[in-house]
Write an enzyme that holds these catalytic residues in place. Sequence first.
Site, mmCIF file in Angstrom:
data_model
loop_
_atom_site.group_PDB
_atom_site.id
_atom_site.type_symbol
_atom_site.label_atom_id
_atom_site.label_comp_id
_atom_site.label_asym_id
_atom_site.label_seq_id
_atom_site.Cartn_x
_atom_site.Cartn_y
_atom_site.Cartn_z
ATOM 1 N N CYS A 335 0.709 -1.279 0.079
ATOM 2 C CA CYS A 335 -0.119 0.027 0.027
ATOM 3 C C CYS A 335 0.902 1.443 -0.128
ATOM 4 C CB CYS A 335 -1.101 -0.043 1.106
ATOM 5 S SG CYS A 335 -1.392 -1.457 2.003
ATOM 6 N N ARG A 364 6.484 -11.632 5.151
ATOM 7 C CA ARG A 364 5.913 -11.733 6.570
ATOM 8 C C ARG A 364 6.474 -12.723 7.564
ATOM 9 N NH1 ARG A 364 -0.314 -10.035 5.022
ATOM 10 N NH2 ARG A 364 0.206 -8.297 3.651
ATOM 11 N N GLN A 382 1.101 -10.825 -3.539
ATOM 12 C CA GLN A 382 -0.248 -10.764 -3.376
ATOM 13 C C GLN A 382 -0.883 -10.134 -4.687
ATOM 14 O OE1 GLN A 382 -0.070 -7.583 -0.406
ATOM 15 N NE2 GLN A 382 -1.836 -8.784 0.788
ATOM 16 N N HIS A 386 -4.943 -0.975 -5.440
ATOM 17 C CA HIS A 386 -5.527 0.152 -4.540
ATOM 18 C C HIS A 386 -6.396 1.171 -5.527
ATOM 19 C CE1 HIS A 386 -2.207 -1.582 -2.081
ATOM 20 N NE2 HIS A 386 -3.012 -1.305 -1.145
ATOM 21 N N LYS A 467 -15.055 -4.325 5.919
ATOM 22 C CA LYS A 467 -14.384 -4.629 4.667
ATOM 23 C C LYS A 467 -15.555 -5.899 4.211
ATOM 24 C CE LYS A 467 -11.678 -7.874 7.538
ATOM 25 N NZ LYS A 467 -10.782 -9.030 7.311
ATOM 26 N N HIS A 514 -8.284 -0.897 -0.652
ATOM 27 C CA HIS A 514 -7.538 -2.113 -0.735
ATOM 28 C C HIS A 514 -8.357 -3.239 -1.302
ATOM 29 C CE1 HIS A 514 -4.603 -0.755 2.440
ATOM 30 N NE2 HIS A 514 -5.816 -0.063 2.932
HETATM 31 ZN ZN LIG Z 1 -3.183 -2.137 0.538
#
Ligand SMILES: [Zn+2]
Length: 648
Positions: A335, A364, A382, A386, A467, A514
């Site tokens: 992001c 991560r 991923q 955005h 979300k 996102h």
């Molecule tokens: Zn994001």
Amino acid sequence: MNISITLPDGSVLKKPAGVTPAQVAASIGKRLARDAVAARVDGVLVDLGVPLEQDAALAVVTLDSPDGLEVMRHSVSHVMACAVGRLFKGAKFGIGPAIEDGFYYDFDVGGALRAEDLERIEHEMALIVSEELAFERIEMPRDEARALMEEAGQTYKVELIDGIEDPVVALYNTGDFIDLCRGPHIPHTGKVGAFKLLSIAGAYWRGDSARPQMQRIYGTAFPTEEALAEHLRMLAEAEKRDHRRLGRELDLFSFDEEIGQGLVLWHPRGAMLREVIETYWKEVHRRHGYQFVATPHIASEKVYLRSGHIPKYEEMMYAPLMIDDQRYRLKPMNCPAHIKIFQSRLHSYRDLPIRYAELGTVYRYELSGALHGMLRVRGFTQDDAHIFCTPEQLVAEIEGVLDLVKEIMGAFGLGLRFYLSTRPEVYLEEATDEEWERATESLRLAMERKAIPFEVDEGAGTFYAPKIDVVPCDSLGREWEQGPTIQVDLNLPKRFKATYVGEDGKEHECILVHRAILGSLERFVGELIEHFGGWFPAWLAPEQVRVLPITDGHIEYARSVLRRLEETGVRASCDERNETMGYKVRSGTVDKVPYLLIVGAREVAERTVSVRSHDGGDEGAMPVDGFAGRLRTEIETKQLPAGLRGGT
Ligand SMILES: [Zn+2]
Ligand SMILES: [Zn+2]
């Protein structure tokens, strides 16, 4: 004295004080009395035998409910512990909860249990069930319970009691087995359903590798033999489809100790599969008005301090790297970089919406014990994007993402369940109530406009965003742990001051959405392997066709067939090994190639190929061009195996 008992249908029964839920069930009907395993009294799950002393709302819990099943499974774990206590003198007991699909119990029997022991334990359990031993609840002062456990040499239980603050603790006695337990339990061991012990695993006491290693036995239980058999069949199927096993067998990916844990090595066939998915993903995104961006794998710590990732997520980030006396971090999220691209120039409302997409690799930290094949790794890509838009554009943008989710997941034959995850208890206070409300309502409205049925998952949003969570459901009916997500961020636009110039000539804060659809490509491919059991449909298969010449004399023609297919973009190979046809067909089947084309004297003479497909079996001879045309259509329409068509 009589008390009033209110049943779930609203009716009220007058009963003498001290009546038990079991007696109430019996007064309602024989069948209810037979199926009852526990009760809910004023919402609290309790034993059937607990006396009711005052007015109460009562729901009898039967085995066919999720609560009932859990109580029964937990009870089976006690039956198992009782059996272990009988068979292994001096056994010490850890904990034994019900879990999803079953139960486990941790034992210290002074050594390792073997697979053969499971049979003996099951046999003893069957005896205990036939003895119909009562589950007797005993409440006693904590110190008394502690002395009792100490006396019995149950050191783990003593430790558990030491961690309890209540002055009174509950114990359950079953025959000669007494356990520290909150309950509730089924009335007696005869009420146990059909059960099966599944596996043994080492498990450290309290998950701490410095503490003793115990033996954890996993088992499962169902109300009926049929339901158990169906579950065992499913487990066997899942085992056969395990992506770690198929990944090895199909030569798709591997891990290497020297490279590091949780870091995926994509082999050529796996990388081809990924490439096909990425190419498709890019094509769909371009069509839906996304622009692709690319951002670095490391970034200065400054940006993650500003974004809030370091204060909030530092435990899942890797330690800093020092470059020119500056601290850098491996990228945990894409992001901030996308926001920086957005901010590299001024935007007017006329430029919006702007949709940036990237197959962005992030890193991560996961505990080594949590790593699991491709499903949980330390570095993954991923399919991130955005969307920067105005408040007026938000609902339409969410609708667009929902279309994208349905299109992409549908291409893989996955079923979908939608959830609206609302503001959690701990949330970011910078955003106003109105902002939370507006974001949540926009998500709701978008699903309503798209006529998508959804459930509300109260408080399941993140601290910075409400979300939509989409849960994919695979061909075995299993829900995936992670699926598409659409989040309206109430944090980053403020922190980074992401703005645009509105119609009024003034600066306005952007709305930032996102969204990820596949999530992690590693996880998605791992799940996909299990979903298809390794038999990818032709559009996805790394090798779509293999040509099998019967003898060396047919190789030349086989090569011409291969060339013809390759000209139309088909991923094909030719098995020219000097092996029998039976061997070549078996090896094509082991490699799960959707189409095997057999060519021998007749096919050479008639300019045909004999087709064997996974979906249709032996399909006989057909002209090369006829086959190539049919395959092209199948690939272009992304045809799925019969059972998955019209999946969503
Ligand atoms: Zn994001
Ligand atoms: Zn228990």
